[in-house]
Design an enzyme around this catalytic site. Structure first.
Site, PDB file in Angstrom:
ATOM      1  CD  GLU A  60       1.335 -27.798  43.791  1.00 45.36           C
ATOM      2  OE1 GLU A  60       2.421 -27.333  44.179  1.00 45.36           O
ATOM      3  OE2 GLU A  60       1.247 -28.841  43.126  1.00 45.36           O
ATOM      4  CE1 TYR A 143       5.608 -25.637  41.276  1.00 42.03           C
ATOM      5  CE2 TYR A 143       4.533 -25.045  43.344  1.00 42.03           C
ATOM      6  CZ  TYR A 143       4.902 -25.994  42.416  1.00 42.03           C
ATOM      7  OH  TYR A 143       4.536 -27.292  42.587  1.00 42.03           O
ATOM      8  CG  ASP A 161       9.520 -27.596  41.326  1.00 46.46           C
ATOM      9  OD1 ASP A 161       9.927 -27.824  40.174  1.00 46.46           O
ATOM     10  OD2 ASP A 161       9.534 -28.438  42.227  1.00 46.46           O
TER      11      ASP A 161
END
Length: 321
Positions: A60, A143, A161
């Site tokens: 991520e 996020y 996102d």
DNA sequence: TAACCGTGGAA
DNA sequence: TTTCCAAGGTT
């Protein structure tokens, strides 16, 4: 605030145009997208359960503003070299920055290393599950905390996102693109659509993101291939142009401080040891912008000044501590 | 809030 | 060649 009942109405209105017998519920919308995802999801390494929560977190961070194709090889190398947070925390910033290679935004690499240290020291080496603990990690924002919660811990979270925002802006909002900055209404809409169950909601988040990445793309969406095209508000409205056009500023690049920083750091990544100012001058012409870029890199901890035995500066290098 | 922070591929 | 954009976060 949109209530769940109102949400079901919204989804039902969309599904009403599907023409399928028995359609007309948010349930059908979920099924259509989840079925599509089951058949079309990319086989990304961090989606393998063996990747673990640490692997998901690493992915991520790397994926922030960075295409999947560029991340994948770097992620594989990274996980082989630093399979646990403690491993990464023990590495030098110089090693980390070199392994980061040219993924961009190298401050992410330093923050990931710092986050690894926090996880190792304060969370017994396990990626935390509490949202507050995730958000407290360097480099982890709303996020990424939601993504780790959903994709690593398989728990319910609103993952918003750029892909999800665009898909929902079209599918529900009827707009070509979401507004430049995230609005509360977008979060409410996403929460309303989120399935109740943990595993279902995790899949839903992944499916929305995948649809945005593969089908409902920014420039040239492949609407004929879209599993929810029949309920898409944007398509039903005739696919109008971006109403926010003109309000999106594109960031300049050529001749900017950012380009200068990138050049200087690239030179230091490639060098086995410290570089003198004269050697750095090969990467960027000396002057006020050079000075500004170097000072910024030093302030950000991306570069360290090497001190000689007499106390004088020997040059600059990637930080060893 | 808006500006800042890298990099490279595609159109 | 220029512009757009890619699983954002921090200040």
């Amino acid at each position: 605030m949109t209530t769940p009942v109102e949400l079901r109405d919204v989804a039902a209105q969309g599904a009403a145009g599907a023409g399928r017998a028995g359609s007309g519920s948010a349930h059908d919308l979920h099924l259509a997208l989840l079925d599509w995802f089951a058949a079309n999801a990319r086989d990304l390494p961090w989606r393998d359960p063996a990747a673990g929560a640490w692997g998901v977190l690493v992915s991520e961070i790397m994926l922030q503003q960075t295409p999947v194709a560029r991340v994948e090889p770097r992620w594989r190398d990274w996980m082989l070299r630093w399979p646990t947070p403690a491993d990464l925390a023990a590495a030098t910033p110089a090693d980390v920055l070199r392994a980061w290679d040219r993924l961009g935004y190298p401050r992410r690499a330093l923050r990931l290393r710092e986050a690894a240290g926090v996880i190792a020291r304060e969370h017994a080496g396990r990626v935390p599950t509490a949202m507050a603990a995730l958000l407290a990690l360097p480099g982890v924002g709303s996020y990424t905390a939601a993504a780790v919660t959903a994709f690593a811990h398989r728990r319910r979270a609103v993952v918003l996102d750029t892909n999800v925002r665009r898909v929902l802006a079209r599918l529900i909002g009827g707009q070509a693109l979401p507004p430049p900055s995230l609005l509360a209404a977008e979060s409410e809409r996403a929460l309303d659509l989120l399935p109740d169950g943990d595993e279902d909601s995790a899949r839903w988040n992944a499916a929305l993101m995948e649809l945005g990445a593969l089908v409902c793309t920014a420039r040239a969406p492949s609407c004929p291939a879209c599993p929810v095209r029949s309920v898409c508000a944007w398509r039903r409205a005739g696919a109008p142009a971006d109403s926010h056009a003109g309000k999106r500023r594109t960031q300049a690049w050529h001749g900017t401080d950012r380009q200068a920083r990138g050049r200087l750091l690239a030179a230091l990544r490639a060098a086995p040891g410290p570089l003198t100012p004269a050697e750095l001058a090969a990467a960027w012409e000396p002057g006020p912008q050079f000075d500004r870029a170097l000072a910024g890199l030093l302030a950000d901890g991306l570069v360290a000044a090497e001190t000689g035995p007499e106390g004088g500066s020997e040059g600059y290098a990637l930080p060893l501590t």
